[in-house]
Design a protein around this motif. Structure first.
Motif, PDB file in Angstrom:
ATOM      1  N   PHE A   1       0.829  -1.204   0.000  1.00  0.00           N
ATOM      2  CA  PHE A   1       0.000   0.000   0.000  1.00  0.00           C
ATOM      3  C   PHE A   1       0.870   1.265   0.000  1.00  0.00           C
ATOM      4  O   PHE A   1       0.586   2.233  -0.712  1.00  0.00           O
ATOM      5  N   LEU A   2       1.929   1.254   0.821  1.00  0.00           N
ATOM      6  CA  LEU A   2       2.811   2.418   0.888  1.00  0.00           C
ATOM      7  C   LEU A   2       3.556   2.636  -0.424  1.00  0.00           C
ATOM      8  O   LEU A   2       3.706   3.774  -0.883  1.00  0.00           O
ATOM      9  N   VAL A   3       4.027   1.554  -1.018  1.00  0.00           N
ATOM     10  CA  VAL A   3       4.762   1.660  -2.285  1.00  0.00           C
ATOM     11  C   VAL A   3       3.872   2.262  -3.364  1.00  0.00           C
ATOM     12  O   VAL A   3       4.251   3.217  -4.056  1.00  0.00           O
TER      13      VAL A   3
ATOM     14  N   ILE B   1       3.952   5.969  -5.450  1.00  0.00           N
ATOM     15  CA  ILE B   1       3.905   6.100  -6.913  1.00  0.00           C
ATOM     16  C   ILE B   1       2.777   7.043  -7.321  1.00  0.00           C
ATOM     17  O   ILE B   1       2.919   7.836  -8.265  1.00  0.00           O
ATOM     18  N   SER B   2       1.667   6.993  -6.613  1.00  0.00           N
ATOM     19  CA  SER B   2       0.543   7.897  -6.906  1.00  0.00           C
ATOM     20  C   SER B   2       0.956   9.354  -6.740  1.00  0.00           C
ATOM     21  O   SER B   2       0.623  10.207  -7.574  1.00  0.00           O
ATOM     22  N   ILE B   3       1.689   9.645  -5.672  1.00  0.00           N
ATOM     23  CA  ILE B   3       2.141  11.017  -5.427  1.00  0.00           C
ATOM     24  C   ILE B   3       3.100  11.476  -6.519  1.00  0.00           C
ATOM     25  O   ILE B   3       3.014  12.606  -7.019  1.00  0.00           O
ATOM     26  N   ILE B   4       4.030  10.606  -6.904  1.00  0.00           N
ATOM     27  CA  ILE B   4       4.972  10.941  -7.984  1.00  0.00           C
ATOM     28  C   ILE B   4       4.209  11.256  -9.272  1.00  0.00           C
ATOM     29  O   ILE B   4       4.546  12.197 -10.000  1.00  0.00           O
ATOM     30  N   SER B   5       3.189  10.478  -9.559  1.00  0.00           N
ATOM     31  CA  SER B   5       2.392  10.686 -10.772  1.00  0.00           C
ATOM     32  C   SER B   5       1.698  12.038 -10.756  1.00  0.00           C
ATOM     33  O   SER B   5       1.605  12.716 -11.784  1.00  0.00           O
TER      34      SER B   5
END
Length: 385
Positions: free
Chosen positions: A166-168, A172-176
């Protein structure tokens, strides 16, 4: 008509949002682990996919209307931020109600992503390549779906906590979000009155659109149903061990990934309507064979085949409908994504039938859905004559 040249600078961050879109497929892992951790029956466990996919029915049309006002890119970033939040919450507070709440946030975010990402991708690619890129976007989505079970198992074995996945994915969502925010994409705007809830729902009175929307409802039901119920099927009917059964769904997503990649290539040469028929038939035959699998190995091979067959059905139905009613693309997009709610309603039916009878009987619900898709593909071919 979109006549712009292909630019990797703009296409790449939009395609990455489809990778984030795949995070809703964590529902399968969530079902398996929550069932074991909280001692749930099949019916209760299937409320996890309902918590994700029910929002597509409620929010898709309103999101499409709001998107018409604030823009696709802004809307897409909101969706990815909510996805990140939904992934982080259950990691820190792990109980069944909080897990359901986290998956609900994941579903809200994913609803927004699906409403926004598909038309935004069409904005950044040449019009003649739209169907091909929509299929390729499913390839990108399938990568995330495929690796999630392996990552969850790795974190469970290496660190004793499967929820690290979930953290990983949240990271990735934030980077996107950051990447897309700094991408100066020129969005196309419709030269007509703004869409309304009434104008969207009114399109369901058009027979062709209503049948295609139902097709989306059922193909997503198959997708989530296979994801959520296949592990239990492999364990109960074929006696497979828990971890191999959980990871077996990765073969399904590998089939989807490969099928979407091949579809992106083949759709430059083959009629979309004929390709839809072939894909629907392959899905039907593969599900039927899966139900009567005589061994673990054959069952796993057939899960791959189901994914291969079903991989292009969603983008084909989407692109065929938008192509036929191009002037109503925004409203159709909202309706199509609303139909993703099939992922909320079909799996609980599978779970209920499994509890009342057995897990094999539950799989026949998915077979019935695939029969409709074959009929729908024949209908689209007849309309082109």
């Amino acid at each position: 008509m979109n006549t712009k040249k292909l630019s990797i600078i703009y296409v790449t961050p939009v395609l990455l949002s489809f990778f984030v879109m795949s995070f809703c497929d964590l529902v399968g892992i969530g079902v398996d682990n929550a069932k074991a951790d909280f001692q749930l029956n099949n019916t209760l466990a299937q409320f996890i996919p309902m918590a994700v996919f029910a929002w597509f029915f409620v929010l898709s049309v309103p999101v499409g209307i709001l998107q018409d006002r604030i823009g696709k890119r802004n809307m897409l970033n909101i969706g990815m931020l909510l996805t990140a939040l939904g992934l982080v919450v259950p990691f820190f507070v792990y109980s069944f109600p909080v897990l359901l709440a986290g998956f609900a946030l994941l579903g809200i975010g994913n609803t927004i992503i699906q409403v926004s990402a598909n038309p935004l991708l069409i904005d950044v690619v040449p019009s003649k390549q739209a169907s091909s890129f929509l299929s390729f976007s499913q390839f990108v989505k399938a990568i995330g779906s495929m690796i999630a079970p392996y990552l969850a198992t790795f974190f469970a074995v290496r660190f004793g906590d499967w929820k690290i996945v979930f953290l990983v994915f949240g990271g990735i969502s934030i980077i996107s979000v950051v990447w897309l925010h700094f991408s100066k994409i020129q969005e196309t705007k419709a030269n007509k009155e703004r869409a309304t809830i009434h104008s969207c729902l009114k399109l369901l009175g058009v027979g062709y659109i209503a049948l295609m929307v139902l097709g989306i409802f059922l193909v997503v039901g198959i997708d989530v149903g296979i994801n959520a119920a296949s592990g239990q099927f492999l364990m109960d009917k074929l006696g497979m061990d828990v971890e191999p059964a959980k990871q077996g769904r990765s073969l399904y997503f590998f089939g989807k990934m490969l099928g979407a990649f091949l579809g992106a290539l083949l759709l430059t040469r083959i009629s979309a309507k004929k390709f839809l028929l072939g894909s629907s038939l392959a899905t039907l035959l593969a599900i039927l064979a899966f139900i009567f699998s005589p061994s673990n190995v054959i069952a796993l091979m057939l899960m791959f085949t189901i994914g291969l067959g079903a991989s292009n059905v969603f983008p084909l139905i989407f692109s065929l409908t938008v192509e036929k009613y191009a002037s109503r693309a925004n409203e159709i997009s909202g309706l199509m994504i609303m139909a993703v709610a099939g992922g909320a309603f079909i799996p609980p039916v599978v779970g209920k039938v499994s509890d009342l009878m057995n897990v094999t009987a539950g799989m026949f619900v998915l077979l019935a859905c695939s029969v409709y898709l074959v009929g729908l593909s024949l209908y689209t071919l007849k309309k082109s004559e």
